[in-house]
Design a protein around this motif. Structure first.
Motif, PDB file in Angstrom:
ATOM      1  N   TYR A  30       0.828  -1.199   0.000  1.00 48.24           N
ATOM      2  CA  TYR A  30       0.000   0.000   0.000  1.00 48.24           C
ATOM      3  C   TYR A  30       0.871   1.261   0.000  1.00 48.24           C
ATOM      4  CZ  TYR A  30      -3.804  -3.156   1.188  1.00 48.24           C
ATOM      5  OH  TYR A  30      -4.727  -4.181   1.163  1.00 48.24           O
ATOM      6  N   VAL A  31       0.391   2.282  -0.691  1.00 51.02           N
ATOM      7  CA  VAL A  31       0.979   3.612  -0.654  1.00 51.02           C
ATOM      8  C   VAL A  31      -0.155   4.558  -0.278  1.00 51.02           C
ATOM      9  CG1 VAL A  31       2.055   5.456  -1.996  1.00 51.02           C
ATOM     10  CG2 VAL A  31       2.737   3.074  -2.387  1.00 51.02           C
ATOM     11  N   ASP A  32       0.023   5.275   0.803  1.00 50.40           N
ATOM     12  CA  ASP A  32      -1.024   6.187   1.289  1.00 50.40           C
ATOM     13  C   ASP A  32      -2.369   5.464   1.400  1.00 50.40           C
ATOM     14  OD1 ASP A  32       0.834   8.280   1.385  1.00 50.40           O
ATOM     15  OD2 ASP A  32       0.444   8.803  -0.713  1.00 50.40           O
ATOM     16  N   ARG A  84      -3.611   3.112  -0.235  1.00 51.86           N
ATOM     17  CA  ARG A  84      -4.163   2.627  -1.504  1.00 51.86           C
ATOM     18  C   ARG A  84      -3.345   1.434  -1.979  1.00 51.86           C
ATOM     19  NH1 ARG A  84      -8.698   3.928  -1.091  1.00 51.86           N
ATOM     20  NH2 ARG A  84      -8.915   2.632  -2.928  1.00 51.86           N
ATOM     21  N   ALA A 109      -1.127  -0.616  -4.218  1.00 46.19           N
ATOM     22  CA  ALA A 109      -0.231  -0.129  -5.267  1.00 46.19           C
ATOM     23  C   ALA A 109       0.632  -1.205  -5.909  1.00 46.19           C
ATOM     24  CB  ALA A 109       0.680   0.962  -4.696  1.00 46.19           C
ATOM     25  N   VAL A 152       3.206  -3.736 -10.365  1.00 41.02           N
ATOM     26  CA  VAL A 152       3.044  -2.396  -9.809  1.00 41.02           C
ATOM     27  C   VAL A 152       2.001  -1.667 -10.650  1.00 41.02           C
ATOM     28  CG1 VAL A 152       4.170  -0.225  -9.177  1.00 41.02           C
ATOM     29  CG2 VAL A 152       5.446  -2.385  -9.022  1.00 41.02           C
ATOM     30  N   LYS A 153       0.989  -1.164  -9.985  1.00 39.63           N
ATOM     31  CA  LYS A 153      -0.101  -0.459 -10.670  1.00 39.63           C
ATOM     32  C   LYS A 153       0.425   0.814 -11.330  1.00 39.63           C
ATOM     33  CE  LYS A 153      -4.790   1.183  -9.768  1.00 39.63           C
ATOM     34  NZ  LYS A 153      -5.861   1.195  -8.772  1.00 39.63           N
ATOM     35  N   TYR A 172       2.174   4.177  -9.923  1.00 43.57           N
ATOM     36  CA  TYR A 172       3.068   3.902  -8.800  1.00 43.57           C
ATOM     37  C   TYR A 172       4.421   3.362  -9.266  1.00 43.57           C
ATOM     38  CZ  TYR A 172      -1.087   4.409  -5.891  1.00 43.57           C
ATOM     39  OH  TYR A 172      -2.202   4.895  -5.259  1.00 43.57           O
ATOM     40  N   ARG A 173       4.541   3.148 -10.552  1.00 45.06           N
ATOM     41  CA  ARG A 173       5.778   2.567 -11.087  1.00 45.06           C
ATOM     42  C   ARG A 173       6.930   3.555 -10.986  1.00 45.06           C
ATOM     43  NH1 ARG A 173       2.369  -0.024 -16.057  1.00 45.06           N
ATOM     44  NH2 ARG A 173       1.308  -1.540 -14.728  1.00 45.06           N
ATOM     45  N   ARG A 202       8.887   3.946  -8.397  1.00 44.91           N
ATOM     46  CA  ARG A 202       9.031   4.478  -7.029  1.00 44.91           C
ATOM     47  C   ARG A 202       9.811   3.546  -6.106  1.00 44.91           C
ATOM     48  NH1 ARG A 202       3.326   7.073  -5.078  1.00 44.91           N
ATOM     49  NH2 ARG A 202       2.768   8.185  -6.980  1.00 44.91           N
ATOM     50  N   LEU A 223       9.121   0.304  -5.354  1.00 45.62           N
ATOM     51  CA  LEU A 223       8.207  -0.470  -4.516  1.00 45.62           C
ATOM     52  C   LEU A 223       8.464  -1.971  -4.542  1.00 45.62           C
ATOM     53  CD1 LEU A 223       4.873   1.405  -5.311  1.00 45.62           C
ATOM     54  CD2 LEU A 223       6.380   1.711  -3.329  1.00 45.62           C
TER      55      LEU A 223
END
Length: 183
Positions: free
Chosen positions: A65-67, A69, A71, A109-110, A113-114, A116, A118
């Motif tokens: 999750y990021v914030d 959401r 991701a 990765v959605k 969001y790529r 970053r 993750l």
């Protein structure tokens, strides 16, 4: 922050994958089921197959999750759960019935969001999940360098996470390598 996918997080997985099921409508069934079945299933049936694994409580993977959401996705389960890996003619499969060998099979990765960074934390979370599930080895099949199948991850990311090369794919046409991390 990564969380194990279970029935409570099914809605988050739907949001993450979107209507297309992540990549090419496979809903991360491309290696869990025989390829002919995945192709014949189509998007809706592959989604239903993944949902049935989740409802049965089978390990399928983690959502990052990021914030708050969803991701990023990392498919991780005992290697024996992946039909395509266990029946591969190009991957070296030792101890085929050993359920303490887990596999990181897919990273997704959605869009938005790529780029970053993750995937590295997801790999670390997958290793920890496998460890707490009594795995003794975690295996993955990244590409050596891009371009390649981005769903497999890149070798340098796995090396940075403490994995070491275990074996080359048995065909020279493929750019994948098998990496392992002993727990």
């Amino acid at each position: 922050m990564a969380r194990v996918v279970d029935q409570e997080r099914w809605g988050d997985l739907l949001e993450l994958f979107g209507p297309s099921g992540g990549t090419r409508g496979c809903w991360c069934m491309a290696r869990r089921l025989p390829s002919a079945q995945v192709a014949a299933n189509g998007n809706a049936e592959n989604r239903a197959a993944l949902q049935s694994f989740v409802e049965a409580g089978s390990p399928v993977g983690l959502i990052g999750y990021v914030d708050a959401r969803p991701a990023v996705w990392c498919a991780v389960a005992p290697r024996t759960a992946y039909y395509a890996i266990m029946h591969s003619r190009t991957l070296p499969i030792d101890d085929p019935g050993d359920e303490t060998i887990w596999a990181i099979n897919c990273l997704f990765v959605k869009r938005g969001y790529r780029g970053r960074g993750l995937t590295a934390p997801m790999i670390d979370a997958a290793v920890e999940y496998a460890r707490t599930s009594d795995a003794r080895i975690v295996e993955a099949y990244p590409v050596k360098a891009m371009p390649g199948d981005p769903g497999r991850g890149v070798l340098s990311t796995f090396l940075g996470a403490g994995f070491t090369p275990y074996a080359e794919n048995r065909t020279t046409a493929r750019r994948n390598i098998v990496v392992r991390r002993t727990l």
